[in-house]
Design a protein around this motif. Structure first.
Motif, mmCIF file in Angstrom:
data_model
loop_
_atom_site.group_PDB
_atom_site.id
_atom_site.type_symbol
_atom_site.label_atom_id
_atom_site.label_comp_id
_atom_site.label_asym_id
_atom_site.label_seq_id
_atom_site.Cartn_x
_atom_site.Cartn_y
_atom_site.Cartn_z
ATOM 1 N N LEU A 126 -17.400 111.845 103.509
ATOM 2 C CA LEU A 126 -17.040 110.576 104.123
ATOM 3 C C LEU A 126 -15.564 110.282 103.861
ATOM 4 O O LEU A 126 -15.105 110.341 102.716
ATOM 5 N N LYS A 127 -14.817 109.955 104.909
ATOM 6 C CA LYS A 127 -13.381 109.679 104.801
ATOM 7 C C LYS A 127 -13.136 108.187 104.614
ATOM 8 O O LYS A 127 -13.660 107.378 105.373
ATOM 9 N N PHE A 128 -12.320 107.850 103.619
ATOM 10 C CA PHE A 128 -11.961 106.459 103.329
ATOM 11 C C PHE A 128 -10.465 106.298 103.580
ATOM 12 O O PHE A 128 -9.643 106.776 102.813
ATOM 13 N N GLY A 129 -10.115 105.610 104.666
ATOM 14 C CA GLY A 129 -8.714 105.363 104.973
ATOM 15 C C GLY A 129 -8.307 103.949 104.593
ATOM 16 O O GLY A 129 -9.083 103.005 104.752
ATOM 17 N N HIS A 130 -7.088 103.805 104.070
ATOM 18 C CA HIS A 130 -6.590 102.461 103.727
ATOM 19 C C HIS A 130 -5.067 102.445 103.824
ATOM 20 O O HIS A 130 -4.424 103.485 103.952
ATOM 21 N N VAL A 131 -4.502 101.239 103.762
ATOM 22 C CA VAL A 131 -3.062 101.076 103.978
ATOM 23 C C VAL A 131 -2.277 100.980 102.671
ATOM 24 O O VAL A 131 -1.050 100.882 102.692
ATOM 25 N N GLY A 132 -2.966 101.012 101.531
ATOM 26 C CA GLY A 132 -2.301 100.820 100.243
ATOM 27 C C GLY A 132 -1.365 101.957 99.880
ATOM 28 O O GLY A 132 -1.665 103.130 100.097
ATOM 29 N N ALA A 133 -0.215 101.592 99.292
ATOM 30 C CA ALA A 133 0.757 102.574 98.820
ATOM 31 C C ALA A 133 0.350 103.091 97.441
ATOM 32 O O ALA A 133 -0.487 102.482 96.764
ATOM 33 N N PRO A 134 0.918 104.215 97.000
ATOM 34 C CA PRO A 134 0.655 104.687 95.636
ATOM 35 C C PRO A 134 0.993 103.605 94.610
ATOM 36 O O PRO A 134 2.032 102.949 94.704
ATOM 37 N N GLY A 135 0.086 103.388 93.673
ATOM 38 C CA GLY A 135 0.284 102.362 92.655
ATOM 39 C C GLY A 135 -0.238 100.998 93.047
ATOM 40 O O GLY A 135 -0.190 100.059 92.249
ATOM 41 N N SER A 136 -0.765 100.861 94.265
ATOM 42 C CA SER A 136 -1.268 99.560 94.730
ATOM 43 C C SER A 136 -2.676 99.305 94.220
ATOM 44 O O SER A 136 -3.399 100.222 93.813
ATOM 45 N N LEU A 137 -3.076 98.047 94.282
ATOM 46 C CA LEU A 137 -4.447 97.683 93.934
ATOM 47 C C LEU A 137 -5.424 98.323 94.912
ATOM 48 O O LEU A 137 -6.521 98.723 94.529
ATOM 49 N N VAL A 149 -16.789 111.319 98.851
ATOM 50 C CA VAL A 149 -15.835 110.417 99.496
ATOM 51 C C VAL A 149 -14.433 110.968 99.291
ATOM 52 O O VAL A 149 -14.014 111.222 98.162
ATOM 53 N N GLN A 150 -13.718 111.161 100.389
ATOM 54 C CA GLN A 150 -12.325 111.611 100.338
ATOM 55 C C GLN A 150 -11.432 110.438 100.718
ATOM 56 O O GLN A 150 -11.725 109.710 101.665
ATOM 57 N N THR A 151 -10.331 110.246 99.985
ATOM 58 C CA THR A 151 -9.484 109.057 100.177
ATOM 59 C C THR A 151 -8.155 109.418 100.832
ATOM 60 O O THR A 151 -7.564 110.459 100.536
#
Length: 326
Positions: free
Chosen positions: A27-38, A60-62
């Motif tokens: 399952l692919k988990f996409g998000h807009v957070g930058a490295p180090g973000s919450l 789950v792959q992020t």
């Protein structure tokens, strides 16, 4: 020995490759957070929980930093089956008016208040998500939002007059800052740094974790601590995808989402303290805004929400009541 070493290395590599694809479902988990973000910490925690608990069934792959799309694109890709999870926040108010309740200024006082709201009203939010083709696996956090800009310190709403301020793609945030006198501009998070750097916009508003991880402190002069909105984040799937999973997988994902919420709240509280110093140390001038002046200026937004959203006044009264009982 070299041959044996090569064979061992090849066997190890094969084992790693096999292990990576051992799960019945990826399952692919996409998000807009930058490295180090919450956001990154939240998604990684959720993935580690699922992969540890259900490694043979689900992996789950992020994919962070908008690799799989920006918030609105991710919502669409969930429905198309191109992405399995996303972590939207403010953009959910454009999916259904019910989520606009979290766009009301100062309506959530702290995380304990948010938990009470979740306990009392989660059916409302889940139903709203379901009606639009989504399923909320669990709640996480974006956080308490504060304003940065390059024009002036913001102490009163009047100080926002004419400031070109980026907002997320949510109608109520737009209305709120228009009411305060700013010139709000909806924009994808991934475009904000360049827009600030080039002067296309003057400022933006986000929790410290988003500000610092995106390095906005490098291109902003002022941080005004307003805490004007608390936004949850939603571990989201398409309803069709979630409904198609067997009950054991559904339960496992839901349990990990619940554990991740606990982790996220602790992590967010830590970051609030440490990242304010990071922003200050970058040379950003920090001031604490007059929150009562902002609360007073927010009355028209509450009235508009009550007038325009079905059951809006009841939602406002319920959320505020849960705050008073804490």
């Amino acid at each position: 020995m070299k041959v044996i070493s090569k064979l061992l290395a090849a066997t190890t590599a094969l084992g790693m490759a096999t292990g990576a694809f051992a799960a019945d479902m990826t399952l692919k988990f996409g998000h807009v957070g930058a490295p180090g973000s919450l956001f990154e910490a939240t998604v990684d925690n959720f993935a580690a929980c699922v992969n540890g608990a259900m490694g043979d069934k689900v992996e789950v792959q992020t994919f962070g930093s908008s690799q799989l799309g920006k918030d609105k694109e991710l919502l669409q890709k969930l429905k198309l089956g191109q992405v399995d999870f996303s972590l939207p926040s403010s953009v959910m108010s454009s999916v259904d008016d019910a989520f606009g309740i979290f766009e009301m200024p100062y309506i959530i006082s702290d995380r304990d208040h948010m938990r009470r709201v979740q306990g009392a009203m989660m059916d409302t939010f889940q139903n709203a998500a379901n009606e639009n083709g989504y399923h909320i696996v669990g709640l996480a956090e974006n956080g308490f939002r504060n304003i940065t800009n390059n024009v002036r310190p913001i102490n009163l709403p009047a100080d926002l007059e004419g400031v070109k301020l980026r907002t997320p793609n949510g109608v109520w945030r737009l209305k709120m800052f228009q009411e305060y006198g700013a010139n709000p501009t909806p924009m994808a998070f991934s475009d904000v740094f360049t827009a600030l750097q080039t002067g296309v916009i003057d400022g933006q508003e986000n929790p410290y974790a988003q500000i610092a991880s995106a390095k906005f402190q490098e291109v902003q002069k002022y941080l005004s601590v307003t805490g004007h909105v608390y936004t949850p984040a939603y571990i989201l799937m398409s309803k069709r995808k979630f409904d198609g999973l067997d009950a054991e997988v559904q339960a496992g994902l839901t349990d990990c989402a619940s554990q991740t919420q606990d982790f996220t709240y602790e992590k967010a509280a830590e970051l609030e303290a440490s990242l304010l110093k990071v922003i200050e140390d970058a040379g950003v001038e920090v001031n604490t805004a007059d929150k009562q002046a902002f609360i007073d200026a927010s009355a028209p937004i509450y009235k508009q929400f009550a007038d325009e959203v079905d059951g809006g006044q009841e939602m406002i009264d319920t959320v505020l009541g849960l705050g008073a009982s804490g």
